[in-house]
Design a protein around this motif. Structure first.
Motif, PDB file in Angstrom:
ATOM      1  N   LEU A  78      -4.437  -3.838   6.080  1.00  9.72           N
ATOM      2  CA  LEU A  78      -3.721  -5.011   5.565  1.00  9.72           C
ATOM      3  C   LEU A  78      -2.308  -4.682   5.121  1.00  9.72           C
ATOM      4  N   GLY A  79      -2.063  -3.428   4.782  1.00 14.09           N
ATOM      5  CA  GLY A  79      -0.734  -3.050   4.301  1.00 14.09           C
ATOM      6  C   GLY A  79      -0.510  -3.381   2.838  1.00 14.09           C
ATOM      7  N   GLN A  80      -1.570  -3.821   2.152  1.00 15.83           N
ATOM      8  CA  GLN A  80      -1.442  -4.205   0.746  1.00 15.83           C
ATOM      9  C   GLN A  80      -2.595  -3.628  -0.072  1.00 15.83           C
ATOM     10  N   SER A  81      -2.308  -3.356  -1.324  1.00 14.91           N
ATOM     11  CA  SER A  81      -3.339  -2.971  -2.284  1.00 14.91           C
ATOM     12  C   SER A  81      -3.432  -4.066  -3.337  1.00 14.91           C
ATOM     13  N   PHE A  82      -4.645  -4.302  -3.842  1.00 18.49           N
ATOM     14  CA  PHE A  82      -4.800  -5.389  -4.810  1.00 18.49           C
ATOM     15  C   PHE A  82      -6.080  -5.187  -5.602  1.00 18.49           C
ATOM     16  N   THR A  83      -6.162  -5.906  -6.711  1.00 15.57           N
ATOM     17  CA  THR A  83      -7.379  -5.933  -7.505  1.00 15.57           C
ATOM     18  C   THR A  83      -8.319  -6.965  -6.896  1.00 15.57           C
ATOM     19  N   ALA A  84      -9.524  -6.530  -6.549  1.00 16.49           N
ATOM     20  CA  ALA A  84     -10.443  -7.408  -5.814  1.00 16.49           C
ATOM     21  C   ALA A  84     -10.929  -8.560  -6.688  1.00 16.49           C
ATOM     22  N   CYS A  85     -11.115  -9.711  -6.054  1.00 16.44           N
ATOM     23  CA  CYS A  85     -11.716 -10.880  -6.700  1.00 16.44           C
ATOM     24  C   CYS A  85     -13.139 -10.533  -7.122  1.00 16.44           C
ATOM     25  N   GLU A  86     -13.496 -10.891  -8.333  1.00 13.72           N
ATOM     26  CA  GLU A  86     -14.822 -10.544  -8.845  1.00 13.72           C
ATOM     27  C   GLU A  86     -15.934 -11.336  -8.158  1.00 13.72           C
ATOM     28  N   LYS A  87     -15.610 -12.515  -7.634  1.00 14.69           N
ATOM     29  CA  LYS A  87     -16.629 -13.367  -7.019  1.00 14.69           C
ATOM     30  C   LYS A  87     -17.025 -12.835  -5.622  1.00 14.69           C
ATOM     31  N   CYS A  88     -16.022 -12.465  -4.813  1.00 16.41           N
ATOM     32  CA  CYS A  88     -16.293 -12.068  -3.433  1.00 16.41           C
ATOM     33  C   CYS A  88     -16.101 -10.582  -3.191  1.00 16.41           C
ATOM     34  N   GLY A  89     -15.715  -9.830  -4.238  1.00 16.83           N
ATOM     35  CA  GLY A  89     -15.525  -8.399  -4.086  1.00 16.83           C
ATOM     36  C   GLY A  89     -14.344  -8.021  -3.211  1.00 16.83           C
ATOM     37  N   GLY A  90     -13.374  -8.939  -3.056  1.00 15.61           N
ATOM     38  CA  GLY A  90     -12.193  -8.655  -2.251  1.00 15.61           C
ATOM     39  C   GLY A  90     -12.325  -9.044  -0.796  1.00 15.61           C
ATOM     40  N   ASP A  91     -13.493  -9.504  -0.406  1.00 18.47           N
ATOM     41  CA  ASP A  91     -13.717  -9.884   0.989  1.00 18.47           C
ATOM     42  C   ASP A  91     -13.050 -11.210   1.335  1.00 18.47           C
ATOM     43  N   CYS A 131       0.846  -1.198   0.000  1.00 22.06           N
ATOM     44  CA  CYS A 131       0.000   0.000   0.000  1.00 22.06           C
ATOM     45  C   CYS A 131       0.878   1.243   0.000  1.00 22.06           C
ATOM     46  N   THR A 132       0.626   2.150  -0.949  1.00 22.67           N
ATOM     47  CA  THR A 132       1.445   3.363  -1.062  1.00 22.67           C
ATOM     48  C   THR A 132       1.089   4.400  -0.018  1.00 22.67           C
ATOM     49  N   MET A 133      -0.086   4.297   0.594  1.00 18.18           N
ATOM     50  CA  MET A 133      -0.484   5.298   1.579  1.00 18.18           C
ATOM     51  C   MET A 133       0.176   5.045   2.927  1.00 18.18           C
ATOM     52  N   CYS A 134       0.206   3.789   3.358  1.00 18.17           N
ATOM     53  CA  CYS A 134       0.774   3.477   4.680  1.00 18.17           C
ATOM     54  C   CYS A 134       2.127   2.785   4.583  1.00 18.17           C
ATOM     55  N   GLN A 135       2.610   2.573   3.354  1.00 22.61           N
ATOM     56  CA  GLN A 135       3.901   1.915   3.112  1.00 22.61           C
ATOM     57  C   GLN A 135       3.961   0.510   3.724  1.00 22.61           C
ATOM     58  N   GLY A 136       2.811  -0.152   3.711  1.00 25.17           N
ATOM     59  CA  GLY A 136       2.777  -1.548   4.161  1.00 25.17           C
ATOM     60  C   GLY A 136       2.605  -1.748   5.646  1.00 25.17           C
ATOM     61  N   THR A 137       2.499  -0.669   6.436  1.00 27.47           N
ATOM     62  CA  THR A 137       2.340  -0.829   7.889  1.00 27.47           C
ATOM     63  C   THR A 137       0.906  -1.101   8.289  1.00 27.47           C
TER      64      THR A 137
END
Length: 289
Positions: free
Chosen positions: A119-132, A87-93
């Protein structure tokens, strides 16, 4: 030396938490690190049992609806074929630190990163669960109900609650027990109570009656001269003690009601009057001089 009104200064950090809810650090005391994985929520289920099933225990198949790990992304929440990045906002913390000035000095306020939700990470959400990382599923499980369980009790089934988000451990299934009433039997702890009604003749002379118990119909001896309101004990005909390994059981208490007729026919009245006369003679006895 006077202190600030309304505060107990035995622990200085109590003052900070009163102002800021414990979300501040002071100098090197500020906490950091990625947010911990939070287990999934518990799921609840209400199970109705027949009276005898609660007494002796049983096995039940439950159909539950709960959140389980998404099969498309294997619970990660990340779209298959892509990878999570820092994550660029919190630098992974997983946290953001903001300096705040107060009358007590400068403090650091630590909050969960809103972009990555800690979570400290950014990602493209799964289409099935919406990233949950979870999806709702119907499941059948086998539940062993122990002997002696009572109305209002709870059973906990580990790991059968809702899955945690993005691979976090699941919660538990909490089963609330509701026991149906029996038409003839009542329960108090591990003891059983029931009522029987006998004629005044059987109360006087004694008799044998069949009594409904948790073990089925059982013959009970009514002693001669039984009084109305008498309680007769049937030992070890009650409920097994919950969790006991030595088959400890309570008792069955039979409460006797004597039916005294409001009307008698001519023959019955004649016999009762003869009985009354005999009883009067036996009570008075011969006169002695």
């Amino acid at each position: 030396m006077g202190g600030m009104g309304g505060f107990n200064a035995t622990n200085p950090m109590d003052i900070f938490e009163s102002f800021f809810g414990g979300g501040f650090g002071m100098g090197g005391f500020g906490g950091g690190g990625r947010a911990q994985e939070r287990p999934g929520d518990n799921e609840t289920y209400e199970l109705q049992l027949d009276f005898l099933d609660a007494v002796f225990g049983c096995k039940k198949e439950l159909e539950i609806m709960h959140l389980t790990g998404c099969k498309t992304c294997t619970g990660s929440g990340v779209k298959p074929g892509t990878q999570a990045t820092t994550c660029t906002m919190c630098q992974g913390t997983g946290q953001l630190i903001q300096a705040v000035r107060t009358p007590l000095g400068a403090f650091q306020q630590v909050t969960t990163c809103g972009r990555c939700e800690g979570l400290g990470q950014s990602f493209t959400a799964c289409e099935k669960c919406g990233g949950d990382g979870r999806e709702r599923e119907t499941k059948r499980i086998q539940l062993t109900v122990p002997a002696g369980i009572d109305n209002g009790a709870r059973l906990r089934v580990k790991g059968e609650g809702n899955a945690g988000r993005r691979g976090a451990p699941p919660g538990d299934l909490i089963v609330y027990i509701r026991v149906k009433e029996h038409p003839e039997l009542r329960r108090e702890g591990i003891d059983i109570h029931s009522d029987i009604e006998i004629s005044y003749v059987d109360a006087i002379l004694g008799s044998q009656v069949k009594v409904t118990t948790v073990d089925g119909p059982v013959e009970l001896k009514i002693p001669a001269g039984t009084q109305p309101g008498t309680t007769l004990l049937m030992a070890k005909r009650g409920v097994p003690r919950l969790g006991a390994s030595n088959q400890v059981r309570g008792n069955h208490n039979v409460h006797v009601r004597v039916n005294i007729p409001k009307q008698l026919n001519a023959d019955e009245r004649k016999l009762v009057e003869q009985l009354k006369e005999l009883h009067s003679k036996a009570r008075v006895g011969p006169f002695r001089f």
